[in-house]
Design a protein around this motif. Structure first.
Motif, PDB file in Angstrom:
ATOM      1  N   UNK A 188       0.825  -1.208   0.000  1.00  0.00           N
ATOM      2  CA  UNK A 188       0.000   0.000   0.000  1.00  0.00           C
ATOM      3  C   UNK A 188       0.864   1.265   0.000  1.00  0.00           C
ATOM      4  N   UNK A 189       1.947   1.248   0.737  1.00  0.00           N
ATOM      5  CA  UNK A 189       2.832   2.425   0.775  1.00  0.00           C
ATOM      6  C   UNK A 189       3.445   2.683  -0.595  1.00  0.00           C
ATOM      7  N   UNK A 190       3.898   1.623  -1.298  1.00  0.00           N
ATOM      8  CA  UNK A 190       4.464   1.793  -2.639  1.00  0.00           C
ATOM      9  C   UNK A 190       3.421   2.313  -3.620  1.00  0.00           C
ATOM     10  N   UNK A 215       1.381   6.911  -6.865  1.00  0.00           N
ATOM     11  CA  UNK A 215       0.313   7.839  -7.224  1.00  0.00           C
ATOM     12  C   UNK A 215       0.702   9.280  -6.903  1.00  0.00           C
ATOM     13  N   UNK A 216       1.358   9.470  -5.790  1.00  0.00           N
ATOM     14  CA  UNK A 216       1.791  10.817  -5.418  1.00  0.00           C
ATOM     15  C   UNK A 216       2.804  11.361  -6.408  1.00  0.00           C
ATOM     16  N   UNK A 217       3.768  10.503  -6.869  1.00  0.00           N
ATOM     17  CA  UNK A 217       4.756  10.941  -7.857  1.00  0.00           C
ATOM     18  C   UNK A 217       4.087  11.278  -9.183  1.00  0.00           C
ATOM     19  N   UNK A 218       3.120  10.477  -9.635  1.00  0.00           N
ATOM     20  CA  UNK A 218       2.413  10.763 -10.875  1.00  0.00           C
ATOM     21  C   UNK A 218       1.654  12.082 -10.785  1.00  0.00           C
ATOM     22  N   UNK A 219       1.017  12.323  -9.657  1.00  0.00           N
ATOM     23  CA  UNK A 219       0.267  13.569  -9.489  1.00  0.00           C
ATOM     24  C   UNK A 219       1.196  14.782  -9.514  1.00  0.00           C
TER      25      UNK A 219
END
Length: 324
Positions: A251-253, A258-262
């Motif tokens: 879940x952390x990965x 998702x955070x990097x893509x955003x």
């Protein structure tokens, strides 16, 4: 010699001082007295220590000697004494007897003193007065206080050893004893519960000593079962912990990707956003301007104006009309 007396068809032996039965009773009594004397004056401190390294009291060795039946006669006498005291406290009004003995003795002494002074002009009770009243020696008081201190330390140390599970078997046994006493006190009186507790405390070690091998085998079997169950629970807990770690890492990965893509999407969209004119925001005046300004009025001329004659326009005269 042992003589016999007959009562009908049954004859009873009469024991005199020289019979074997009397000598056997005397020897048993002397052995019991010796054991009690040795138990009373034994002040040996056990070599074993508590888990914290503290030395134990001599009451530990005393209680162990009593409950382990090392001196069976002394143990039997102590058990009979405790049971007799419990039964006497239940069925006999010992406190009332004490006060009765006290007021009878004091009344008899007062009456004897008054009668002596009345008849012989000399008190009879005061004539037996000792030259010096009896006192307790200081050594005896110090010995009693030391014994009380050792006894209190014994109970306190044993309670802490049981509470902090120095020996898990003793802790479990104390738990069952307290749990059983909690329910039995509702249906049994205090003297009955005390009698049961004393009987178990004295007879339990005796049963264990006589059946040591079988009881040890059962205890070892129970310990093996408990250890097997504990290992199984430990393995299951380790498996669930490892699975939980894997899920948490997954879940952390996922959320980090998702955070990097955003963040990358926002960075790529920033140049296009710069071309779009930003809406102008009119600043509101801090104070309202006046409706009529000074610039709206012309300046007055500095030189005086010259008056000019204005000729009024003349109206044309009508032409005369000729008569025909």
């Amino acid at each position: 010699m042992a003589e016999s007396t007959s009562s009908g068809d049954v004859s009873y032996p009469v024991v005199n001082g020289n019979s074997p039965v009397a000598s056997h009773i005397k020897s048993e009594a002397s052995r019991t007295g010796d054991e009690l004397r040795d138990l009373k004056y034994s002040r040996t401190t056990p070599s074993t220590r508590a888990a914290t390294g503290q030395p134990l009291t001599h009451y530990h060795s005393l209680l162990y000697s009593l409950l382990s039946w090392e001196r069976p006669r002394a143990t039997a006498v102590s058990y009979a004494t405790v049971v007799s005291f419990i039964i006497a406290a239940r069925f006999f009004p010992l406190l009332r007897w004490f006060f009765k003995f006290l007021y009878v003795a004091l009344g008899f002494t007062a009456a004897l003193e008054i009668a002596g002074k009345t008849v012989m002009s000399q008190g009879l009770a005061s004539s037996f007065r000792p030259r010096k009243y009896y006192t307790i020696p200081k050594d005896s008081i110090e010995g009693v206080l030391e014994d009380m201190e050792q006894l209190l330390d014994f109970f306190l140390i044993e309670f802490q050893r049981i509470l902090f599970a120095e020996n898990i078997v003793h802790t479990v046994a104390a738990f069952f004893a307290a749990f059983t006493s909690y329910w039995l006190i509702k249906i049994l009186p205090l003297w009955g519960l005390s009698l049961i507790a004393v009987t178990i405390a004295y007879m339990g070690p005796l049963v264990y000593i006589n059946n040591r091998e079988e009881i040890d085998a059962q205890i070892a079997h129970i310990q093996s079962l408990i250890n097997a169950q504990a290992n199984e629970v430990k393995d299951l807990a380790g498996q669930h912990t490892a699975r939980a770690k894997v899920l948490v890492k997954q879940y952390v990965d996922e959320y980090s990707n998702k955070a990097h893509e955003l963040v990358g999407t926002r960075r790529s969209a920033s140049p296009e956003m710069a071309k779009v004119p930003s809406p102008q925001i009119k600043a509101e005046p801090s104070s309202p301007e006046p409706a009529v300004k000074q610039e709206d009025f012309p300046e007055a001329p500095k030189a005086e104006p010259v008056s000019e004659s204005v000729q009024e326009p003349q109206e044309p005269k009508p032409e005369p009309v000729l008569a025909s």
